[in-house]
Structure formats: C-alpha cells, structure tokens
Write an enzyme that holds these catalytic residues in place. Structure first.
Site, PDB file in Angstrom:
ATOM      1  N   ALA A 288       0.866  -1.163   0.043  1.00 33.49           N
ATOM      2  CA  ALA A 288       0.019  -0.050   0.031  1.00 33.49           C
ATOM      3  C   ALA A 288       0.703   1.291   0.032  1.00 33.49           C
ATOM      4  O   ALA A 288       2.188   1.147   0.094  1.00 33.49           O
ATOM      5  CB  ALA A 288      -0.910   0.067   1.189  1.00 33.49           C
ATOM      6  N   ARG A 289       0.356   2.471  -0.172  1.00 29.33           N
ATOM      7  CA  ARG A 289       1.017   3.566  -0.425  1.00 29.33           C
ATOM      8  C   ARG A 289       1.841   3.969   0.782  1.00 29.33           C
ATOM      9  O   ARG A 289       2.988   4.516   0.867  1.00 29.33           O
ATOM     10  CB  ARG A 289       0.078   4.778  -0.604  1.00 29.33           C
ATOM     11  CG  ARG A 289      -0.433   4.584  -2.263  1.00 29.33           C
ATOM     12  CD  ARG A 289      -1.482   5.715  -2.584  1.00 29.33           C
ATOM     13  NE  ARG A 289      -1.953   5.575  -3.875  1.00 29.33           N
ATOM     14  CZ  ARG A 289      -2.823   6.109  -4.295  1.00 29.33           C
ATOM     15  NH1 ARG A 289      -3.719   7.171  -3.674  1.00 29.33           N
ATOM     16  NH2 ARG A 289      -3.033   6.098  -5.975  1.00 29.33           N
TER      17      ARG A 289
END
Length: 572
Positions: A288-289
């Site tokens: 994920a970011r």
C-alpha cells in the site's frame, strides 16, 4: 458597492467533482442551487487531475460485492476508518459510476462489453474502473461539467471567495464573502450549505494538489463550530516524479504503469528493496502507499537513495511494443523530453497527495452543525490512516450525492437579518486584514511566505516525523503566523488577488498547526503517520478531535476508537 444578494435552497461551496455532483443531485431533487467557486467553476480541485482508477464493486471482472470492498477498505485504514461512513460509500459506488456514465464518462470496456476493471494495491479484487490513457479524473470532471451546464436550476458563480458561514440559533443560514473582480460584497441566504472545497496538501513543498486547494472548507467549518478529526493524517503518494524535469506530465502518473507493466523500484545501488519492507515479489507489487513511502525514505535515510533523494523506477525490461501500447501518446511526450523508457530510468519520491482526516460527518454527510454538510476530500471517515488507491473518486461522487439528497430536503428558513449584520462585520475584518495601514506596495509577498511555509511543513511535519522536528516546525509556524497577520498589502481597485492570497495563507497556517498538534500528540506510527521516535502502534486506535475555541485556538482531544469488527452487511 452594493452587495450581490442571493437566496437559495442549497448553496454548494467548491466546484470540483464533489461540488458538481452535489449541485446536480440537489437540482435533481427539485432544489434551487447556487454553486460558487473562488476560481473557475468545474476547473479546479483534485479530481480533474486524477489519472488513475475508481474503485467500485461492479463485479464485471471477477466476483465482487460491496461487502468485500468494505472489508478491504477497513483493513487498509489501519484500524481508523469509520465503518458507517465506509459502508455508506462502498454500497453506492456502483450506482454512481453508472450515473456519471450517463453524463458521458466513457469507462473502458472489455471486448465483450463489460466494464474493464483492474486490481490496485490493498484491494483483493479487480474492482477499479478507469478511462483510457490517464484520463479518469479529467473525463469524470468533464461529464459533470456538461451535466451542470445543462441544468437551469443551478446558478454558477466564479471568482467568489466565501469567507464566513453565518450561524443563527446554532444552525447555518448562509454565507458571506466577496467577488474578487471589484471586491463586491456577497450575501447568500440558504436553507442548507454543502462544503466541497477539497483538501489541504498545498501546504507541503512537494504536493500534487491544484493551487487552489488551500483548506478553506476546513476553516469555514471549524469557525462555524464543526468538529474536525485526525488532521495529522496526510497521505504521501510514494512514487511521484522527481527527476528529470518534465513538462506536461502529472507527477503521479507512474503508478498505474508500474502495476500494469511490473515496473521495478530500485534504490541508488540499482537493487530492488521492497521485498525487505513488505515481502513483495519482483513484478507483483502489492504494498500500500504508506508502506512504499516508508520504504523509499528508509532507503534514502540509509544512504541508498538516488542522486536527487528518491528511488529509481525502471521499465527497461519491458518490451518496447508493450510500453507503447500501455503508455499510448505519453510515450511520445517522454521521448520528446529525452526520456526513453527502454533505456532510461526515472527518479521518483513521495509527494503530499491526499487529506485523510477532515470534517466529521454522519452517514447523511451532516456535520456537527445543523444546516451544514460536507463531502469529498473534506470529510473524515473513509480512509483512516491509509487511503486505498481508487477510493478517492468513489468517495467524491457518493458523498456529493448523499449530501445533496439530504440538504435539498432541509426546510425553508425564515428571512434573517443576521446575514447583513455579519457581512458588515466581515467586510471590516477583511479590510483590516488587507490594509491595516495604507501602503503603496505590498510589504511582503504572500507567495514568498507561502513557499516558506511549504518548506517548513515538508521538513518538519512531512512523511517522517519526530518530536524535535515537529516542535521546531510549530515554533516557526507560529512566528510566521504573527508576521503574516500584521502585513499590509496595497489596496487594488480590481482583482483582490493579494487579499485572497493572504486569506488562503492564514488558512494554511492554521491548518498546519492542527497537523503538527495532532502529530505531536500521536506518539505512535500508524499508516501515513510515521514517528521515527515511536515506531510502534497503539494497542487501541485513537482519533484526534479538533475544534476552534472562542479565541480561535485549537482544542484537541484523543478519543479511543472501538475495535473494528464490524460484520459485513450480508451477515447482519
């Protein structure tokens, strides 16, 4: 000059995608709507710049439903999303995608006519729809723009700076401000007000925001008495373009190509490194970011960064024909600027991208102040400590529609003398702010102070935070605030742009303070909030509650959150 006076059912402030959706939906409900923007209507905000995907559980690519989308979003939020808000948004996502398709948004289709859907990090299904060649946000905005232009019940006003919401007997009854061209006073009486002014990432030196996203809506809401939550939770997009300089390219465009083509992230030693932080397998990128942002900065911190302080993005192993097919006309733009992806790597690094905290609302998008609604990136609840790719435009469209459906049913309010009195007081305040003394030229450039603020926030309250960096930033921030308040600007007969710049800067300073106060109090690392001096997460997640007191100072309270064991809709 005589004021511009309007009376409407629903006033929508901000005309990005959320504001346009709210205006259209309220008009569809039979409401008379005024849509105002401090810039051009339908040409600002974040959605118009968004190039990637929209996450909705259509189930065209594989079996999917809103329950699974709900579970993925809750998991991705690192324990901090509001399950009621998430449920309200994911349930109606498919409906809104089909609605904007009716406005002319041409979602990509497969050869058999189904919506083309792809997977994005954090999602367990192929659920993200898109418009071909990096045009998802632009196409969505264009479709909404055409829809509101065709609707005679929507009055559109550009270059209007709303500076105060008027509250009477505890409820919002309208707003006051000015038209920029000639500093004409503006009074708008409304049964309900919907805020749709977007996020606040313009406060950071590296950001992907439109220049007009200076956090105005958060301040309007807070000054009216509304509650804000988790303002320290700002998402940093991990692989924004860093080097070489490029013209005509959105800095965050690399993400879909990395996942589609298997672009490799390499450190300064030309080594893949994501496996060390998230157990990623080469060519299959799932982090994920927040995880990717952390990994890049840790490599830089360890002395393994690229020459300009980021990581390399490498497509050299991808066949040229496949690159041309995927990048389309973008490949020519890159080649003309000396970037040949078959031979060259580019440098990427994190960039402030999205405001995950915001105005507290319920599932009807009502704030804690009667008569006041909020939607889009302004609201708190959907993302917690980490936003999943594709969930932003979903939130924008759904919350804009929900806010409008409820706001359009607010009963008519009696005429109020309070608006005129508030306008008179507000004009005096603005004139004192603009020119506390007569000067021939601006004493200080607001844009130069803004750049100082952006640098301060990036270095002190950016992706990696410590007690020392945050405390230094807070001290410097307060010094900047004192300087700005007393600055005199030259009065202008036409286009009060320097006044607008000062108002925006004051908003940015106040919101920067909330970010730092929240980040200092949050002695943990969770999602996008990384404290190098507190690398563990609290056992029980907390939410930070912000309100402005009578002296316009922030009060902040930490509120424990319940464990997120919300059953899926089908199990209830």
């Amino acid at each position: 000059m005589n004021p511009l006076q309007l009376n409407t059912d629903v006033l929508v402030i901000g005309s990005g995608a959320a504001g346009m959706m709210a205006a259209k939906a309220a008009a569809n409900e039979g409401a008379k709507v005024v849509l105002v923007d401090k810039s051009l209507v339908g040409r600002g905000g974040a959605t118009i710049l968004a190039q990637m995907t929209v996450a909705v559980a259509l189930g065209d690519a594989e079996e999917d439903n809103p329950d699974i989308h709900f579970e993925d979003t809750m998991k991705g939020s690192r324990g901090m999303a509001d399950p009621d808000i998430v449920r309200a948004i994911v349930d109606r996502g498919p409906e809104l995608i089909l609605e904007v398709e009716g406005y002319g948004v041409k979602w990509a289709r497969t050869p058999d006519g189904k919506h083309s859907q792809v997977v994005a990090p954090g999602h367990s299904r192929k659920r993200c729809v898109y418009v071909d060649i990096l045009n998802t946000g632009g196409a969505t905005s264009a479709g909404l723009r055409k829809a509101i232009w065709k609707d005679d019940s929507i009055e559109r006003l550009k270059n209007i700076m709303i500076t105060k919401l008027v509250v009477e007997n505890g409820a919002v009854v309208g707003a006051v401000g000015f038209a920029m061209e000639q500093f004409q006073p503006v009074i708008i009486a409304a049964n309900a007000v919907i805020l749709a002014t977007g996020g606040l990432t313009e406060i950071y030196e590296r950001n992907s925001a439109s220049a007009n996203m200076t956090g105005d809506g958060f301040i309007l809401a807070a000054e009216a008495g509304a509650e804000l939550r988790d303002m320290e939770m700002v998402q940093f997009f991990p692989i924004a373009h860093l080097y070489p300089p490029l013209v005509g390219i959105d800095p965050i465009m690399w993400d879909p190509f990395r996942y589609k083509l298997g672009g490799r992230l390499l450190n300064g030693n030309h080594e893949e490194f994501m496996d060390k932080y998230n157990n990623e397998v080469a060519g299959n990128y799932t982090a994920a970011r927040d995880q990717t942002t952390y990994a890049i900065f840790k490599e830089v911190e360890a002395g393994r960064g690229t020459p300009h302080g980021g990581a390399y993005l490498d497509f050299r192993m991808v066949p040229e024909a496949k690159l041309k097919e995927a990048f389309g006309p973008v490949i020519d733009i890159l080649n003309k600027q000396g970037v040949d992806l078959t031979k060259d790597m580019v440098e990427v690094a994190p960039m402030a991208h999205f405001t995950m905290g915001g105005i507290r609302v319920n599932t009807s998008m009502e704030t804690t102040v009667p008569g006041l609604f909020a939607c889009g990136e302004l609201i708190y609840g959907m993302h917690g400590a980490n936003r999943l790719s594709g969930n932003a435009i979903t939130e924008t469209l759904v919350t804009g529609r929900i806010a409008a459906e409820v706001a359009s049913k607010v009963g008519r309010k009696p005429a109020s003398d309070r608006l005129q009195a508030e306008l008179e007081q507000e004009l005096k305040r603005l004139e004192r702010l603009w020119y506390p003394r007569e000067v021939d030229k601006d004493e200080v450039s607001m844009l130069s102070v803004k750049r100082e603020l952006q640098k301060l926030m990036w270095e002190g309250a950016g992706p990696l935070r410590t007690e020392a960096s945050l405390s230094r930033a807070l001290d410097r921030l307060r010094e900047l605030g004192e300087r700005v308040e007393g600055v005199a600007l030259a009065k202008q007969s036409y286009y009060a742009l320097t006044l607008v710049e000062k108002i925006e800067l004051i908003h940015m300073l106040k919101l920067s303070e909330s970010i730092i106060i929240g980040a200092l109090a949050r002695r943990e690392s969770r999602g996008a909030h990384v404290r190098l001096d507190y690398n563990q997460s609290y056992e029980t997640a907390v939410s930070t509650k912000f309100q402005l007191d009578a002296s316009r100072q922030w009060t902040m309270q930490e509120i424990p959150l319940p464990e997120l064991k919300q059953p899926s809709k089908g199990d209830q």
